[in-house]
Write a protein that holds these residues in place. Structure first.
Motif, PDB file in Angstrom:
ATOM      1  N   SER A  81     -12.516  -5.847   2.281  1.00 22.57           N
ATOM      2  CA  SER A  81     -11.198  -5.499   2.819  1.00 22.57           C
ATOM      3  C   SER A  81     -10.201  -6.651   2.701  1.00 22.57           C
ATOM      4  CB  SER A  81     -11.332  -5.099   4.290  1.00 22.57           C
ATOM      5  OG  SER A  81     -11.777  -6.228   5.031  1.00 22.57           O
ATOM      6  N   GLY A  82     -10.699  -7.859   2.454  1.00 21.86           N
ATOM      7  CA  GLY A  82      -9.799  -9.014   2.375  1.00 21.86           C
ATOM      8  C   GLY A  82      -9.301  -9.493   3.723  1.00 21.86           C
ATOM      9  N   ILE A  83     -10.018  -9.141   4.779  1.00 18.80           N
ATOM     10  CA  ILE A  83      -9.628  -9.623   6.105  1.00 18.80           C
ATOM     11  C   ILE A  83     -10.398 -10.902   6.421  1.00 18.80           C
ATOM     12  CG2 ILE A  83      -9.665  -9.106   8.579  1.00 18.80           C
ATOM     13  CD1 ILE A  83      -9.230  -6.150   7.761  1.00 18.80           C
ATOM     14  N   ALA A  99     -11.147 -17.725  -0.868  1.00 18.07           N
ATOM     15  CA  ALA A  99     -10.625 -16.386  -1.163  1.00 18.07           C
ATOM     16  C   ALA A  99     -10.460 -16.121  -2.659  1.00 18.07           C
ATOM     17  CB  ALA A  99      -9.278 -16.207  -0.455  1.00 18.07           C
ATOM     18  N   VAL A 100      -9.936 -17.106  -3.389  1.00 13.45           N
ATOM     19  CA  VAL A 100      -9.587 -16.855  -4.795  1.00 13.45           C
ATOM     20  C   VAL A 100     -10.796 -16.424  -5.650  1.00 13.45           C
ATOM     21  CG1 VAL A 100      -8.735 -17.961  -6.918  1.00 13.45           C
ATOM     22  CG2 VAL A 100      -7.479 -18.230  -4.766  1.00 13.45           C
ATOM     23  N   PRO A 101     -11.949 -17.122  -5.545  1.00  8.27           N
ATOM     24  CA  PRO A 101     -13.081 -16.674  -6.375  1.00  8.27           C
ATOM     25  C   PRO A 101     -13.509 -15.239  -6.062  1.00  8.27           C
ATOM     26  CG  PRO A 101     -13.489 -18.869  -5.496  1.00  8.27           C
ATOM     27  CD  PRO A 101     -12.272 -18.340  -4.790  1.00  8.27           C
ATOM     28  N   ALA A 102     -13.202 -14.771  -4.847  1.00  7.27           N
ATOM     29  CA  ALA A 102     -13.562 -13.403  -4.474  1.00  7.27           C
ATOM     30  C   ALA A 102     -12.446 -12.411  -4.797  1.00  7.27           C
ATOM     31  CB  ALA A 102     -13.906 -13.349  -2.988  1.00  7.27           C
ATOM     32  N   GLY A 103     -11.355 -12.889  -5.417  1.00 13.24           N
ATOM     33  CA  GLY A 103     -10.283 -11.978  -5.818  1.00 13.24           C
ATOM     34  C   GLY A 103      -9.245 -11.718  -4.741  1.00 13.24           C
ATOM     35  N   TRP A 104      -9.060 -12.680  -3.849  1.00  9.40           N
ATOM     36  CA  TRP A 104      -8.061 -12.518  -2.785  1.00  9.40           C
ATOM     37  C   TRP A 104      -7.124 -13.716  -2.761  1.00  9.40           C
ATOM     38  CZ3 TRP A 104      -7.785  -7.872  -0.571  1.00  9.40           C
ATOM     39  CH2 TRP A 104      -8.930  -7.047  -0.611  1.00  9.40           C
ATOM     40  N   PHE A 105      -5.933 -13.485  -2.212  1.00 11.34           N
ATOM     41  CA  PHE A 105      -4.925 -14.548  -2.168  1.00 11.34           C
ATOM     42  C   PHE A 105      -4.163 -14.462  -0.849  1.00 11.34           C
ATOM     43  CE2 PHE A 105      -1.222 -17.030  -3.546  1.00 11.34           C
ATOM     44  CZ  PHE A 105      -1.863 -18.027  -4.267  1.00 11.34           C
ATOM     45  N   LEU A 106      -3.520 -15.556  -0.476  1.00 10.55           N
ATOM     46  CA  LEU A 106      -2.708 -15.571   0.742  1.00 10.55           C
ATOM     47  C   LEU A 106      -1.569 -14.557   0.610  1.00 10.55           C
ATOM     48  CD1 LEU A 106      -2.474 -19.428   1.043  1.00 10.55           C
ATOM     49  CD2 LEU A 106      -3.542 -17.940   2.745  1.00 10.55           C
ATOM     50  N   LEU A 184      -5.531 -10.659   3.551  1.00  8.38           N
ATOM     51  CA  LEU A 184      -5.250 -11.280   2.256  1.00  8.38           C
ATOM     52  C   LEU A 184      -4.828 -10.182   1.273  1.00  8.38           C
ATOM     53  CD1 LEU A 184      -8.335 -13.654   2.196  1.00  8.38           C
ATOM     54  CD2 LEU A 184      -5.994 -14.230   2.833  1.00  8.38           C
ATOM     55  N   ILE A 185      -4.274 -10.606   0.139  1.00  7.81           N
ATOM     56  CA  ILE A 185      -3.889  -9.626  -0.883  1.00  7.81           C
ATOM     57  C   ILE A 185      -4.806  -9.748  -2.094  1.00  7.81           C
ATOM     58  CG2 ILE A 185      -1.477  -9.446  -0.162  1.00  7.81           C
ATOM     59  CD1 ILE A 185      -0.851 -11.325  -2.611  1.00  7.81           C
ATOM     60  N   ALA A 249     -10.398 -21.072  -8.289  1.00  9.40           N
ATOM     61  CA  ALA A 249      -9.656 -21.802  -7.260  1.00  9.40           C
ATOM     62  C   ALA A 249      -9.164 -23.116  -7.856  1.00  9.40           C
ATOM     63  CB  ALA A 249     -10.533 -22.044  -6.040  1.00  9.40           C
ATOM     64  N   HIS A 250      -8.155 -23.700  -7.226  1.00  6.97           N
ATOM     65  CA  HIS A 250      -7.586 -24.949  -7.688  1.00  6.97           C
ATOM     66  C   HIS A 250      -8.583 -26.094  -7.559  1.00  6.97           C
ATOM     67  CE1 HIS A 250      -6.961 -24.589  -3.381  1.00  6.97           C
ATOM     68  NE2 HIS A 250      -7.022 -25.902  -3.329  1.00  6.97           N
ATOM     69  N   GLY A 251      -8.332 -27.173  -8.314  1.00 11.16           N
ATOM     70  CA  GLY A 251      -9.179 -28.359  -8.217  1.00 11.16           C
ATOM     71  C   GLY A 251      -8.707 -29.275  -7.111  1.00 11.16           C
ATOM     72  N   SER A 252      -9.308 -30.451  -7.057  1.00 14.60           N
ATOM     73  CA  SER A 252      -8.910 -31.416  -6.032  1.00 14.60           C
ATOM     74  C   SER A 252      -7.588 -32.045  -6.436  1.00 14.60           C
ATOM     75  CB  SER A 252      -9.957 -32.499  -5.876  1.00 14.60           C
ATOM     76  OG  SER A 252     -11.222 -31.922  -5.835  1.00 14.60           O
ATOM     77  N   GLY A 253      -6.935 -32.632  -5.464  1.00 16.11           N
ATOM     78  CA  GLY A 253      -5.612 -33.199  -5.677  1.00 16.11           C
ATOM     79  C   GLY A 253      -5.603 -34.352  -6.666  1.00 16.11           C
TER      80      GLY A 253
END
Lengths: 442, 249
Positions: A81-83, A99-106, A184-185, A249-253
């Protein structure tokens, strides 16, 4: 739980300095002890996340702070559900990583991922998609707060409704946020489809904003040093999540600014040179794919970029003018800045939509917003900001409390008539430097 | 997704262990979390599940108490179905003045930080030897590199643990079994909540967790984290006593 004195804690603008008594709970059940320990002496405390608020909303100088970043755990994440329910101290950076690897975003993100969920709710943050989906408060399902007078209170649209609404954009004053549950979306890819386009006048910005209404994300950068018939030139950027691709997902800074830069580093000549390069660079007319990290969070690449402004720090200023007055008002703002000779390194222009937030203290409303950064040069800077305030006030607009730390009391009260309700619902133990300034001065 | 690994964490509510467990959960591993406080274990387990762990089990157990340790250890292995990587992470910093004033406190610290830790490490080593593969990681400390007046009770226990791990690494040299002794410097965790932080010597538990992950991949028997503590401790270990005695550390 022990608290210790700390006189080095600053807000992101690094202008306000003072001592705090700080306690950092490691477990949710320790929050009440942390509040008690940190408020010892002054009698007040305030939850603090990652300290990305620029002004004095995340400070309680002379009083206590509860450092919330140790409470950074997820509680439940439903990948169907993305909750997501997570501790208020969890950063958006951490949310994206799970979230991103599971296909969800803020559903909504500000221009940095280094804010906590609690801070995002307390400031009802907005992002490049405000015109399409509103503030983050619209995507919050429930949350729990701890109050010194009531203990743990769970709030939602149908339970403790008044506290639920007041906490969204409530500047952390209605209780210490313990956990937050957000929707999440869905995304099909961690890539964005992006179109950047230059505009050479302010009218160009408004034309592009109108023509891009069906893009979920839009924002513009403006060159505040250009004048005359180039006044308000800039780069318009619009994007959407790509339809297909990988989910990474993004890498480290990247690197960080290790020390305070000399205060003169960012002046009108260096910023002017930067602006000319930025406007002219090929990326300003780029169309294609871009990872979400570069699209949403370009500044996160440089850790502690606020130190570039030197020891005296800087003021951010973000104002909002209603649609009817937008064109002349933004023109007047840019004209005033250009004439001042003060250089704003980062100037962001965006049209907000009319989707109302549940929070009566939320900053955004339909109109156009301009965000600026000015190095702190004392009275000169304050005079300029005062003039900008005036232009916004005349249109019936308002300023963003999370930003500058010198928002005039009268302007705050007229821009946010609901402030008296917030004061009534405030937890008596919670206080910030900002709130003291807004409520205890005449 | 790689094949999920079986991860056993003794002292799973410690800040360093929790941060390392997050890295493992993100990879989709299976974890058994052992610790004293069932409430905290369950909070950590929920978080690891949300981060993508294939399965997270918890076992409430006071690890400083080694009564029936072999049987308890066998039950951990049975629940997890074997072990690929075990992390021994629990410990108490204690207070040097208390240890000097009260031999019960001294004994308690030594028991927790050395005696019990060595026993659990030995049990893990036995399991890895039988399986013919796997990794044992244990958190020691730079404090074990030289006795200092400010914390030699803690330091001595960690020194004992470091030597124990050295011995295990020697025993398994040339085999597929890996033994890693982790020596953190100052880490910003609840264990050090009472200390004024900041400055370049302080590391986050996330940083330490990443260093542990790298040390496992590279099969390093000893890892200082952050790396510069290797140099700091090299100097401190070799300081002539005349100079060392004048230092208030």
């Amino acid at each position: 739980m022990t608290a210790r004195d700390d006189d080095r804690l600053l807000s992101w603008g690094r202008v306000h300095r003072g001592r705090h008594r700080v306690a950092g709970p490691a477990w949710p059940q320790d929050v009440a002890f942390a509040a008690a320990a940190s408020s010892e002496g002054a009698g007040t405390t305030l939850a603090r996340g990652l300290g990305r608020s620029y002004g004095d909303t995340c400070l309680n100088i002379g009083g206590g702070l509860v450092a919330m970043t140790g409470l950074d755990r997820a509680i439940a994440f439903d990948r169907t559900s993305g909750i997501l329910r997570a501790d208020a101290g969890m950063s958006l950076d951490a949310v994206l990583r799970l979230a991103v690897p599971a296909g969800w975003f803020l559903p909504v993100t500000p221009g940095t991922k280094f804010v906590t969920l609690g801070g995002a709710v307390a400031n009802d943050v907005h992002g490049k998609n405000h015109h399409a989906v509103g503030c983050i408060g619209r995507h919050v399902r429930r949350f729990a707060i701890w109050r010194s007078d009531r203990g743990v209170v769970e709030c939602g649209p149908d339970t403790e409704t008044e506290l639920f609404k007041a906490t969204i954009g409530g500047l952390g004053l209605t209780g210490i946020l313990l956990w937050v549950e957000i929707s999440l979306i869905r995304i099909a890819s961690s890539s964005m489809t992006v179109e950047n386009e230059r505009f050479d006048t302010l009218d160009g910005f408004f034309r592009l904003a109108e023509a891009s209404a069906d893009w979920p994300y839009t924002v513009a950068w403006v060159d505040t040093l250009s004048t005359g018939d180039r006044l308000g030139r800039g780069v318009f950027s619009r994007g959407r999540h790509a339809d297909a691709g990988s989910l990474e997902a993004h890498g480290s800074g990247g690197p960080a600014v290790p020390v305070d830069a000399p205060g003169v580093l960012l002046n009108r000549w260096t910023v002017g040179a930067f602006n000319r390069l930025y406007y002219a660079k090929p990326g300003s007319a780029y169309r294609g794919a871009q990872h979400y990290d570069g699209f949403f969070y370009p500044l996160d690449r440089l850790g502690n970029w606020n130190r570039l402004y030197g020891r005296r720090g800087f003021y951010q200023w973000q104002g909002l003018v209603p649609p009817s007055a937008a064109k002349p008002a933004v023109h007047a703002l840019l004209d005033r800045i250009a004439r001042s000779g003060e250089a704003s390194f980062l100037a962001v222009l965006k049209n907000f939509g009319d989707m109302a937030s549940p929070g009566p203290m939320s900053f955004p409303m339909a109109g156009t917003t301009l965000a600026l950064d000015f190095p702190n040069r004392g009275d000169r800077t304050l005079a300029l900001l005062g003039d900008l305030d005036q232009i916004v006030a005349e249109t019936g607009g308002r300023l963003y409390p999370a930003k500058d730390g010198r928002l005039p009391v009268a302007m705050f009260r007229s821009g946010y008539p609901a402030w008296t309700d917030l004061e009534r619902l405030r937890d008596p133990m919670l206080m910030s430097s900002f709130w003291r300034r807004m409520t205890q001065s005449e | 997704m790689p094949e999920p690994k079986k991860i056993l964490i003794l002292g799973a509510t410690s800040a360093i262990a929790e941060r390392w467990a997050r890295l493992r959960a993100t990879r989709g591993d299976r974890l058994l979390l052992v610790g004293r406080d069932p409430g905290k274990l369950s909070i950590v387990a929920d978080d690891l599940r949300a981060r993508g762990a294939t399965e997270v089990l918890v076992a409430e157990s006071d690890l400083a108490d080694t009564d029936g340790a072999p049987q308890r250890f066998a039950s951990f292995l049975e629940r997890l179905g074997g072990v690929d990587v075990a992390l021994v992470a629990y410990g108490v910093l204690g207070n040097q003045a208390d240890a000097q004033a009260d031999t019960d406190r001294l004994e308690q610290g030594l028991r927790t930080n050395f005696l019990s830790a060595a026993i659990w490490c030995e049990l893990v080593a036995g399991a890895l030897e039988t399986a013919g593969a796997g990794t044992l990681v244990a958190i020691s400390s730079v404090a074990g590199d030289r006795g200092r007046r400010s914390n030699y009770a803690y330091g001595a226990a960690k020194a004992g643990l470091s030597v124990y791990l050295d011995g295990l690494a020697h025993r398994f040299a040339g085999t597929p079994v890996t033994v890693v002794a982790v020596k953190p410097g100052f880490v910003d965790t609840p264990m050090t909540a009472h200390v004024q932080k900041g400055g370049p010597l302080w590391a986050t538990p996330e940083r330490v967790a990443e260093d542990i992950e790298r040390a496992i991949a590279k099969r390093r028997p000893v890892v200082y984290t952050p790396w510069f503590w290797w140099g700091v401790m090299l100097i401190i270990r070799n300081l002539p006593r005349m100079i060392f005695n004048r230092m208030n550390i």
